[in-house]
Design an enzyme around this catalytic site. Sequence first.
Site, PDB file in Angstrom:
ATOM      1  N   GLN A 184      -7.145  -1.549   4.430  1.00  0.00           N
ATOM      2  CA  GLN A 184      -6.053  -1.246   4.026  1.00  0.00           C
ATOM      3  C   GLN A 184      -7.150  -0.340   2.739  1.00  0.00           C
ATOM      4  O   GLN A 184      -6.377   1.242   2.219  1.00  0.00           O
ATOM      5  CB  GLN A 184      -5.272  -1.614   3.471  1.00  0.00           C
ATOM      6  N   LYS A 217      -7.657   4.753   2.814  1.00  0.00           N
ATOM      7  CA  LYS A 217      -7.607   6.033   2.671  1.00  0.00           C
ATOM      8  C   LYS A 217      -7.581   6.154   1.263  1.00  0.00           C
ATOM      9  O   LYS A 217      -7.740   7.558   0.929  1.00  0.00           O
ATOM     10  CB  LYS A 217      -5.844   5.568   2.955  1.00  0.00           C
ATOM     11  N   ASN A 267      -1.597  -2.363  13.502  1.00  0.00           N
ATOM     12  CA  ASN A 267      -2.990  -2.380  13.571  1.00  0.00           C
ATOM     13  C   ASN A 267      -3.144  -0.606  14.074  1.00  0.00           C
ATOM     14  O   ASN A 267      -3.990   0.324  14.272  1.00  0.00           O
ATOM     15  CB  ASN A 267      -3.891  -3.085  14.359  1.00  0.00           C
ATOM     16  N   SER A 301       1.115  -1.177   0.102  1.00  0.00           N
ATOM     17  CA  SER A 301       0.384  -0.350  -0.298  1.00  0.00           C
ATOM     18  C   SER A 301       1.021   0.535   0.135  1.00  0.00           C
ATOM     19  O   SER A 301       0.392   2.428  -0.257  1.00  0.00           O
ATOM     20  CB  SER A 301      -0.995  -0.225   1.071  1.00  0.00           C
ATOM     21  N   ASN A 351     -16.219  28.847 -22.395  1.00  0.00           N
ATOM     22  CA  ASN A 351     -16.170  27.928 -21.754  1.00  0.00           C
ATOM     23  C   ASN A 351     -16.020  28.136 -20.181  1.00  0.00           C
ATOM     24  O   ASN A 351     -15.314  28.132 -20.095  1.00  0.00           O
ATOM     25  CB  ASN A 351     -16.108  26.494 -22.142  1.00  0.00           C
ATOM     26  N   SER A 381     -12.071  26.530 -27.089  1.00  0.00           N
ATOM     27  CA  SER A 381     -12.501  25.759 -28.229  1.00  0.00           C
ATOM     28  C   SER A 381     -11.931  25.627 -29.154  1.00  0.00           C
ATOM     29  O   SER A 381     -11.065  26.253 -29.351  1.00  0.00           O
ATOM     30  CB  SER A 381     -14.002  25.983 -28.632  1.00  0.00           C
ATOM     31  N   THR A 429     -37.928  29.537  -9.009  1.00  0.00           N
ATOM     32  CA  THR A 429     -38.244  27.411  -8.592  1.00  0.00           C
ATOM     33  C   THR A 429     -38.830  27.089  -9.781  1.00  0.00           C
ATOM     34  O   THR A 429     -39.549  26.897 -10.637  1.00  0.00           O
ATOM     35  CB  THR A 429     -39.581  26.969  -7.680  1.00  0.00           C
ATOM     36  N   HIS A 430     -38.834  25.619  -9.840  1.00  0.00           N
ATOM     37  CA  HIS A 430     -38.391  24.836 -10.807  1.00  0.00           C
ATOM     38  C   HIS A 430     -38.161  25.043 -11.951  1.00  0.00           C
ATOM     39  O   HIS A 430     -38.691  25.051 -12.827  1.00  0.00           O
ATOM     40  CB  HIS A 430     -40.138  23.965 -10.879  1.00  0.00           C
ATOM     41  N   LYS A 485     -16.211  30.530 -29.420  1.00  0.00           N
ATOM     42  CA  LYS A 485     -17.054  29.839 -27.498  1.00  0.00           C
ATOM     43  C   LYS A 485     -15.998  30.252 -26.617  1.00  0.00           C
ATOM     44  O   LYS A 485     -14.550  30.158 -25.775  1.00  0.00           O
ATOM     45  CB  LYS A 485     -16.377  27.874 -27.594  1.00  0.00           C
ATOM     46  N   GLU A 503     -18.094  23.917 -14.580  1.00  0.00           N
ATOM     47  CA  GLU A 503     -18.471  22.157 -15.109  1.00  0.00           C
ATOM     48  C   GLU A 503     -17.878  21.172 -14.250  1.00  0.00           C
ATOM     49  O   GLU A 503     -18.666  20.411 -14.053  1.00  0.00           O
ATOM     50  CB  GLU A 503     -17.802  21.973 -16.298  1.00  0.00           C
ATOM     51  N   TYR A 520      -9.285  -5.159  12.866  1.00  0.00           N
ATOM     52  CA  TYR A 520      -8.578  -5.416  11.881  1.00  0.00           C
ATOM     53  C   TYR A 520      -9.090  -5.999  11.092  1.00  0.00           C
ATOM     54  O   TYR A 520      -8.551  -7.407  11.058  1.00  0.00           O
ATOM     55  CB  TYR A 520      -6.935  -4.673  11.694  1.00  0.00           C
TER      56      TYR A 520
HETATM   57  N1  ARG Z   1      -0.701  -0.984   5.279  1.00  0.00           N
HETATM   58  C1  ARG Z   1      -1.825  -1.601   6.355  1.00  0.00           C
HETATM   59  C2  ARG Z   1      -2.545  -0.499   6.359  1.00  0.00           C
HETATM   60  O1  ARG Z   1      -3.080   0.593   5.443  1.00  0.00           O
HETATM   61  C3  ARG Z   1      -1.013  -1.452   7.719  1.00  0.00           C
HETATM   62  C4  ARG Z   1      -1.432  -2.030   8.784  1.00  0.00           C
HETATM   63  C5  ARG Z   1      -1.465  -3.433   8.313  1.00  0.00           C
HETATM   64  N2  ARG Z   1      -1.963  -4.737   9.303  1.00  0.00           N
HETATM   65  C6  ARG Z   1      -2.137  -6.206   9.115  1.00  0.00           C
HETATM   66  N3  ARG Z   1      -2.442  -6.349  10.545  1.00  0.00           N
HETATM   67  N4  ARG Z   1      -1.374  -6.441   8.323  1.00  0.00           N
HETATM   68  O2  ARG Z   1      -3.665  -0.779   6.684  1.00  0.00           O
END
Ligand code: ARG
Length: 458
Positions: free
Chosen positions: A319, A322, A107, A20, A282, A274, A152-153, A280, A287, A314
């Site tokens: 993972q 993020k 974790n 990751s 734009n 354009s 409205t509408h 144009k 948008e 966990y």
């Molecule tokens: N890269 C992992 C994540 O973002 C870190 C935690 C990993 N934990 C594990 N028990 N494998 O979640």
Amino acid sequence: MWGGRFTQKLDPAAWALNTSLAVDRRMGMQDVQGSLAWAAALHQAGVLSEDEAAQIASGLQAIQAEFTAQSFTFSPDDEDIHSAVERRLFELCGQLAGKLHTGRSRNDQVATDFRLWMLQTLPDIENALLQLQNTLVFQAEQSQVTIMPGYTHLQRAQPILLSHWWLAHFWPLQRDRERLAQLAQRAAVLPLGCGALAGTPLPVDRQALAKALAFQTAAPNSIDAVSDRDFAAEFLFFAALCGVHLSKLSEAIVLFCSAEFGFFELSDAFSTGSSLMPQKKNPDIFELGRGKAGAFTGRLVSLLTTLKGLPSTYDKDLQEDKEPVFASADTLLALLPALAGAIQTITAHPERMLSAIDAGMMATDLADYLVRKGVPFRETHALAGKAVHAAYEQGLGLDGLPLAVYRSIHPAFEEDVYQVFDAWESVKRRTALGGTAPAAVQVQLAQAKESVQRKLLF
Ligand code: ARG
């Protein structure tokens, strides 16, 4: 990290899926901050001697400096940011680095880093929101004597002040800012010291640790702490709803920039041409302000869907948390300043707005006129409707309908009925709190200005 139990290396295809680093490498600083606090806690718990704690701290500080200087080099074997930092610490401190992970798991570590990252990023987002709010205030201030048709509408409804219209897009952003501050409270709960899931056997003071990392408190349940991603989901909801607000505003501006409306004109610096049609101009920025809303919403749905089937603690599914959060934060930080600049430089065309107001938009005022003459409200709506119908039949505006026709509809109509069709008078009458009368808008504008004086994040 887990060699002992295994006899084979991870298959390259499995490794490629499992890593990751590409996503979480931006949490390098937060990972080091968490580790510095953890090293201090380990010293207090008697696991690290004073000297060992100092050595680890200086190793971590060296890594911090590398991140700052952007000279930290990742190794192809780094699975994620946590293993990368640990690997580097081994290079700098030797076998002593192995003591840092005592009582800690990735974790509780990843959940801590992620929350820290969020707490440190939210102020930038609040500032970007504030900047956009300020441009709306600026436009509202410029347009206190400009009237426009309110819809409205998407049908012409009643005349309003342009200033009032701008501020209608200010308050949703204020609520977004409030939401940001509220979710920050819940993000500021520390998972560190919860271990893999069951807590740590070391005598660490988790509340002191929370304070050291600028969290408000320590998570009360280790099982919940390593699995709780509510703060990420709340952030994605905040971004999705903010995205909807920006999209609605953008759509209105796109519409008002069309030749059919001609209410607004964009500055060249915030419009595009354009490649084919030389004439144009734009509104791409707006948008995109509209178009980004889809992905904001999708990211919220993606995380909620990931979370819904997870047993507690966990699971590696987490993972996936993020990427959507980083993407929504990045998008907001790109979108908000662009919209702010584009809105700041919009030119309004009051004469076009005025010419889009016809006497029919004062039909409600016509009903109110009869109310003032003592006719019960229940009847006045129908009577005004009759006048609209009669005018339509005769191909006239309400203001062109002869007095005789008005009087045939109801004897309470008098010569002064024609004053009703003054759009300015209509606007000026709506003086109650929150209404479009200049006096009421002045009060609202003052309230808006006061709101942007205050940052809401702690
Ligand atoms: N890269 C992992 C994540 O973002 C870190 C935690 C990993 N934990 C594990 N028990 N494998 O979640």
